[in-house]
Design an enzyme around this catalytic site. Structure first.
Site, PDB file in Angstrom:
ATOM      1  N   LYS A  14     -57.070 -18.051 -34.902  1.00  0.00           N
ATOM      2  CA  LYS A  14     -55.832 -17.257 -35.026  1.00  0.00           C
ATOM      3  C   LYS A  14     -55.252 -16.922 -33.658  1.00  0.00           C
ATOM      4  CE  LYS A  14     -57.704 -14.017 -37.445  1.00  0.00           C
ATOM      5  NZ  LYS A  14     -58.078 -12.715 -37.178  1.00  0.00           N
ATOM      6  N   ARG A  89     -55.068  -6.739 -43.119  1.00  0.00           N
ATOM      7  CA  ARG A  89     -56.442  -7.183 -43.298  1.00  0.00           C
ATOM      8  C   ARG A  89     -56.968  -6.820 -44.682  1.00  0.00           C
ATOM      9  NH1 ARG A  89     -58.293  -8.247 -37.724  1.00  0.00           N
ATOM     10  NH2 ARG A  89     -60.501  -8.653 -37.684  1.00  0.00           N
ATOM     11  N   ARG A 128     -67.522 -18.997 -28.113  1.00  0.00           N
ATOM     12  CA  ARG A 128     -66.256 -18.379 -27.718  1.00  0.00           C
ATOM     13  C   ARG A 128     -66.384 -17.501 -26.469  1.00  0.00           C
ATOM     14  NH1 ARG A 128     -62.211 -15.496 -31.901  1.00  0.00           N
ATOM     15  NH2 ARG A 128     -63.774 -13.865 -32.130  1.00  0.00           N
ATOM     16  N   ARG A 163     -67.065 -11.798 -26.134  1.00  0.00           N
ATOM     17  CA  ARG A 163     -66.677 -10.540 -26.760  1.00  0.00           C
ATOM     18  C   ARG A 163     -67.938  -9.866 -27.287  1.00  0.00           C
ATOM     19  NH1 ARG A 163     -61.716 -11.288 -30.883  1.00  0.00           N
ATOM     20  NH2 ARG A 163     -63.114 -10.045 -32.143  1.00  0.00           N
ATOM     21  N   ARG A 174     -68.661  -9.314 -40.145  1.00  0.00           N
ATOM     22  CA  ARG A 174     -67.197  -9.460 -40.147  1.00  0.00           C
ATOM     23  C   ARG A 174     -66.762 -10.492 -41.173  1.00  0.00           C
ATOM     24  NH1 ARG A 174     -66.686 -10.992 -34.248  1.00  0.00           N
ATOM     25  NH2 ARG A 174     -64.501 -11.461 -34.612  1.00  0.00           N
TER      26      ARG A 174
HETATM   27  P1  AMP Z   1     -59.995  -9.196 -34.097  1.00  0.00           P
HETATM   28  O1  AMP Z   1     -59.695  -9.227 -32.644  1.00  0.00           O
HETATM   29  O2  AMP Z   1     -58.796  -9.449 -34.970  1.00  0.00           O
HETATM   30  O3  AMP Z   1     -61.190 -10.047 -34.480  1.00  0.00           O
HETATM   31  O4  AMP Z   1     -60.419  -7.685 -34.428  1.00  0.00           O
HETATM   32  C1  AMP Z   1     -61.542  -7.078 -33.829  1.00  0.00           C
HETATM   33  C2  AMP Z   1     -61.916  -5.828 -34.580  1.00  0.00           C
HETATM   34  O5  AMP Z   1     -60.822  -4.889 -34.530  1.00  0.00           O
HETATM   35  C3  AMP Z   1     -62.197  -6.011 -36.057  1.00  0.00           C
HETATM   36  O6  AMP Z   1     -63.535  -6.444 -36.308  1.00  0.00           O
HETATM   37  C4  AMP Z   1     -61.912  -4.621 -36.587  1.00  0.00           C
HETATM   38  O7  AMP Z   1     -62.983  -3.740 -36.243  1.00  0.00           O
HETATM   39  C5  AMP Z   1     -60.719  -4.179 -35.775  1.00  0.00           C
HETATM   40  N1  AMP Z   1     -59.438  -4.551 -36.415  1.00  0.00           N
HETATM   41  C6  AMP Z   1     -58.529  -5.491 -35.988  1.00  0.00           C
HETATM   42  N2  AMP Z   1     -57.465  -5.542 -36.807  1.00  0.00           N
HETATM   43  C7  AMP Z   1     -57.692  -4.618 -37.777  1.00  0.00           C
HETATM   44  C8  AMP Z   1     -56.970  -4.207 -38.923  1.00  0.00           C
HETATM   45  N3  AMP Z   1     -55.800  -4.767 -39.286  1.00  0.00           N
HETATM   46  N4  AMP Z   1     -57.499  -3.212 -39.690  1.00  0.00           N
HETATM   47  C9  AMP Z   1     -58.677  -2.636 -39.370  1.00  0.00           C
HETATM   48  N5  AMP Z   1     -59.426  -2.988 -38.311  1.00  0.00           N
HETATM   49  C10 AMP Z   1     -58.944  -3.973 -37.520  1.00  0.00           C
END
Ligand code: AMP
Length: 224
Positions: A14, A89, A128, A163, A174
């Site tokens: 993404k 989400r 990654r 990360r 996740r």
């Molecule tokens: P990402 O970078 O999209 O993988 O997001 C990393 C982390 O941020 C996720 O595992 C969640 O803990 C939090 N997060 C990101 N986007 C959301 C969202 N729309 N709603 C809730 N938590 C989020």
């Protein structure tokens, strides 16, 4: 106006695709994960709370994320469209998002689902790396996403790092959360006839995925 939502399990690409689309169409890439990490970096009480949830692989509350996103969408660079990466989400966020759009007078746009299987995603997670300075994502297990110099960002020469939530245990949590809460969005957007699906397997390159995305977006113009 081009508004795009990417729905995908973690590690489907993404972030990489959002950056490519952002450069091609000159619209901002809004990653809710990045918005949250910015808040974490401020080291506020809220930031510390958010960090704990992210490190555990849990979702941050809809209220927090809604406020951060609403503020971001009102910035001038979103006037010609934007790419949402990581939001909505869950179904509740999809409803909240529609309310935000209505309030701001913006149309829903395209919803693109990057359909990747667990095994391929896990393999990608293991390789990654990200640049903490400019946010560019690399992958040692995807040939075209390997940095030119080992562990150094091609764009800003910063040292790359993993990360903290990219470990097998957090990843599988996740992925489970994704299946439980994000997957229902696919049916939701299918029923609204806005969902476009792109299949990704271990042989699919980022370039091929990007070409498929461009085909979906071709012909979409400002009246969209
Ligand atoms: P990402 O970078 O999209 O993988 O997001 C990393 C982390 O941020 C996720 O595992 C969640 O803990 C939090 N997060 C990101 N986007 C959301 C969202 N729309 N709603 C809730 N938590 C989020």
């Amino acid at each position: 106006m081009k508004n795009i939502i990417f729905i995908a399990p973690p590690a489907a690409g993404k972030g990489t695709q959002s950056k490519l689309v952002s450069e091609e169409y000159n619209i901002p890439h809004i990653s809710t994960g990045d918005l949250l990490r910015e808040e974490v970096n401020k080291k506020t009480a809220l930031g510390l709370e958010i960090k704990k949830l992210i490190d555990e692989g849990c979702l941050v509350s809809d209220e927090v994320i809604t406020e951060l996103l609403t503020n971001r969408l009102q910035q001038a660079d979103c006037n010609n469209g934007f790419i949402l990466d990581g939001y909505p989400r869950n179904i509740n966020q999809a409803h909240i998002y529609e309310d935000i759009l209505k309030k701001l007078g913006i149309k829903l746009g395209d919803v693109i689902f990057l359909d990747i299987d667990l095994e391929t995603a896990l393999n990608r997670i293991k390789g990654r790396l990200i640049c903490p300075k400019c946010g560019t994502s690399y992958n040692l297990n995807v040939k075209e996403l390997t940095p030119q110099k080992e562990n150094i960002c091609d764009k800003c020469s910063n040292i790359l790092r993993k990360r903290e939530d990219d470990n097998e245990e957090t990843f599988s949590k996740r992925f489970d959360i994704y299946l439980e809460t994000t997957n229902p969005l696919i049916e939701y957007y299918k029923s609204k006839k806005v969902l476009k699906t792109i299949k990704i397997d271990s042989t699919t390159t980022a370039k091929e995925t990007f070409e498929s995305i461009k085909k979906i977006l071709v012909g979409k113009n400002d009246s969209n």
